[in-house]
Write a protein that holds these residues in place. Structure first.
Motif, PDB file in Angstrom:
ATOM      1  N   GLU A 182      45.112  -4.775 -23.486  1.00 33.22           N
ATOM      2  CA  GLU A 182      44.471  -5.896 -22.622  1.00 33.22           C
ATOM      3  C   GLU A 182      45.479  -6.393 -21.829  1.00 33.22           C
ATOM      4  O   GLU A 182      46.381  -6.892 -22.084  1.00 33.22           O
ATOM      5  N   TYR A 183      44.692  -6.452 -20.509  1.00 31.53           N
ATOM      6  CA  TYR A 183      45.844  -7.097 -19.427  1.00 31.53           C
ATOM      7  C   TYR A 183      45.702  -8.568 -19.575  1.00 31.53           C
ATOM      8  O   TYR A 183      44.310  -9.214 -19.505  1.00 31.53           O
ATOM      9  N   ALA A 188      46.560 -10.211 -11.258  1.00 30.26           N
ATOM     10  CA  ALA A 188      46.563  -8.681 -11.391  1.00 30.26           C
ATOM     11  C   ALA A 188      47.614  -8.354 -10.270  1.00 30.26           C
ATOM     12  O   ALA A 188      47.645  -8.869  -9.146  1.00 30.26           O
ATOM     13  N   CYS A 193      42.509  -5.083  -9.284  1.00 30.54           N
ATOM     14  CA  CYS A 193      41.910  -6.119  -9.658  1.00 30.54           C
ATOM     15  C   CYS A 193      41.782  -6.216 -11.265  1.00 30.54           C
ATOM     16  O   CYS A 193      42.015  -5.239 -11.984  1.00 30.54           O
ATOM     17  N   CYS A 194      41.340  -7.254 -11.869  1.00 34.44           N
ATOM     18  CA  CYS A 194      41.184  -7.352 -13.016  1.00 34.44           C
ATOM     19  C   CYS A 194      39.578  -7.382 -13.494  1.00 34.44           C
ATOM     20  O   CYS A 194      38.801  -8.410 -13.043  1.00 34.44           O
ATOM     21  N   GLU A 195      39.086  -6.557 -14.576  1.00 34.32           N
ATOM     22  CA  GLU A 195      37.647  -6.781 -14.854  1.00 34.32           C
ATOM     23  C   GLU A 195      37.656  -6.658 -16.141  1.00 34.32           C
ATOM     24  O   GLU A 195      38.337  -5.980 -16.715  1.00 34.32           O
ATOM     25  N   LYS A 196      36.440  -7.136 -16.803  1.00 31.02           N
ATOM     26  CA  LYS A 196      36.245  -7.171 -18.409  1.00 31.02           C
ATOM     27  C   LYS A 196      35.548  -5.744 -18.558  1.00 31.02           C
ATOM     28  O   LYS A 196      34.308  -5.749 -17.965  1.00 31.02           O
ATOM     29  N   ILE A 200      37.302  -6.369 -23.105  1.00 31.61           N
ATOM     30  CA  ILE A 200      38.747  -6.743 -22.775  1.00 31.61           C
ATOM     31  C   ILE A 200      39.035  -6.545 -21.332  1.00 31.61           C
ATOM     32  O   ILE A 200      38.353  -5.782 -20.582  1.00 31.61           O
ATOM     33  N   TYR A 201      40.060  -7.441 -21.017  1.00 33.65           N
ATOM     34  CA  TYR A 201      40.390  -7.231 -19.283  1.00 33.65           C
ATOM     35  C   TYR A 201      41.297  -6.176 -19.351  1.00 33.65           C
ATOM     36  O   TYR A 201      42.387  -5.862 -19.814  1.00 33.65           O
ATOM     37  N   LYS A 202      40.857  -5.314 -17.902  1.00 39.73           N
ATOM     38  CA  LYS A 202      41.510  -4.051 -17.789  1.00 39.73           C
ATOM     39  C   LYS A 202      41.741  -4.205 -16.281  1.00 39.73           C
ATOM     40  O   LYS A 202      41.138  -4.979 -15.376  1.00 39.73           O
ATOM     41  N   HIS A 310      44.966   2.597 -17.544  1.00 37.98           N
ATOM     42  CA  HIS A 310      44.273   2.426 -16.366  1.00 37.98           C
ATOM     43  C   HIS A 310      44.602   3.510 -15.489  1.00 37.98           C
ATOM     44  O   HIS A 310      45.509   4.208 -15.501  1.00 37.98           O
TER      45      HIS A 310
END
Length: 317
Positions: A182-183, A188, A193-196, A200-202, A310
């Protein structure tokens, strides 16, 4: 006869004597910036204002409290004093506008035992500033203030220990999340960019900025110097990373300010491991738990690396 007149004059002066007025700052700090916590900040301000009203209503009060201003810091840690609201308050103290500070309790003022003690025992007394902690029933100018110093120090020590305990638990939780791929970064990396995803955040590739990352790598691989890459980005009106984070788009638009990329920013892009798909975290570690400021730069063997976490922006080669 003259002596009698003078005695009467002195009594008259004593009767017309005005009690001193304290220009007070209400300070509220909360470590989490949410709507729920914002309402708690308002409740804190109301509690302190009620204390001021009760104090001023007392018939035999030795001083009067006048609220000069309210200073607050939401989403700020108490482990240091680098907070906008706190610094604004201290500027007003130095300017002579404020000579009394009101807080809900010691922990709202600060959780760092050494720095908090330095303010309460040295800086504020030197500046002749009264400090009142409402819930702790502490007044630094009260006759029994000296007797309360031990209690105050113990509370500040407990607040410091609590902050370090929470920090250690948060660090452990963060390490677990990092090992699970998980990031956990605040922002980011440029190009993502950061998405759930699945709880978990990726990191997810952001098409517009990802093309700039690819461009930088391609130009460097072709033999261009760093300064040539910088000049080309400026000529094509590409926002530097900090301005991209501010404007949320890659290219300059009318009314915006265009700055050149820095040499270090381009090198940081070229040295970032995340661009070929690996999630590389824990390069630094805070020294707060050790009771020190700053961060340690960790050896590569201590990094937490999740391969192929990712979509890559560039090839591993």
């Amino acid at each position: 006869m003259a002596r009698t007149a003078r005695r009467y004059e002195k009594r008259t002066e004593k009767k017309s004597y005005q009690i001193p007025v304290c220009m007070a700052a209400i300070y509220a700090r909360l470590s989490v910036d949410t709507d729920e916590r914002k309402s708690e900040s308002i409740e804190t301000q109301v509690l302190i204002k009620e204390f001021v009203d009760r104090h001023n209503a007392e018939a035999n009060k030795e001083y009067e409290l006048v609220v000069y201003d309210i200073y607050s810091d939401l989403g700020k840690t108490g482990t240091n004093f680098e907070r906008a609201g706190f610094e604004r308050m201290m500027d007003d103290v130095r300017a002579g506008k404020v000579n009394c500070i009101l807080v809900k309790d010691f922990s709202r003022f600060g959780r760092n035992y050494i720095e908090t003690g330095n303010y309460l025992e040295k800086i504020l007394p030197f500046m002749k500033v009264r400090f009142i902690s409402v819930c702790d029933h502490y007044d630094s100018f009260a006759p029994n203030a000296k007797n309360q110093e031990l209690s105050m120090n113990i509370k500040n020590l407990v607040n410091d220990a609590y902050a370090k305990d929470i920090s250690a638990k948060e660090r452990a939780a963060k390490r677990t999340a990092q090992k699970n791929g998980e990031y956990v970064g605040a922002t980011a990396p440029y190009g993502y960019c950061c998405e759930k995803i699945n709880g978990i955040y990726k990191l997810v590739k952001e098409p517009e900025s990802a093309k700039i990352v690819q461009r930088i790598f391609a130009e460097y691989a072709s033999g261009k110097e760093i300064q040539q890459i910088i000049d080309g980005l400026f000529e094509d009106s590409v926002h530097r990373i900090s301005d991209y984070n501010h404007y949320h788009h890659v290219y300059w638009q009318e009314g915006e300010t265009l700055h050149q990329w820095g040499n270090s920013s381009v090198r940081a892009v070229l040295n970032r491991h995340n661009y070929y798909g690996d999630l590389v975290q824990r390069k630094y570690e805070s020294r707060f738990v050790k009771g020190e400021k700053g961060c340690d730069v960790l050896d590569e063997s201590q990094w937490i690396v999740t391969p192929n976490a990712h979509e890559p922006i560039i090839s591993r080669e």
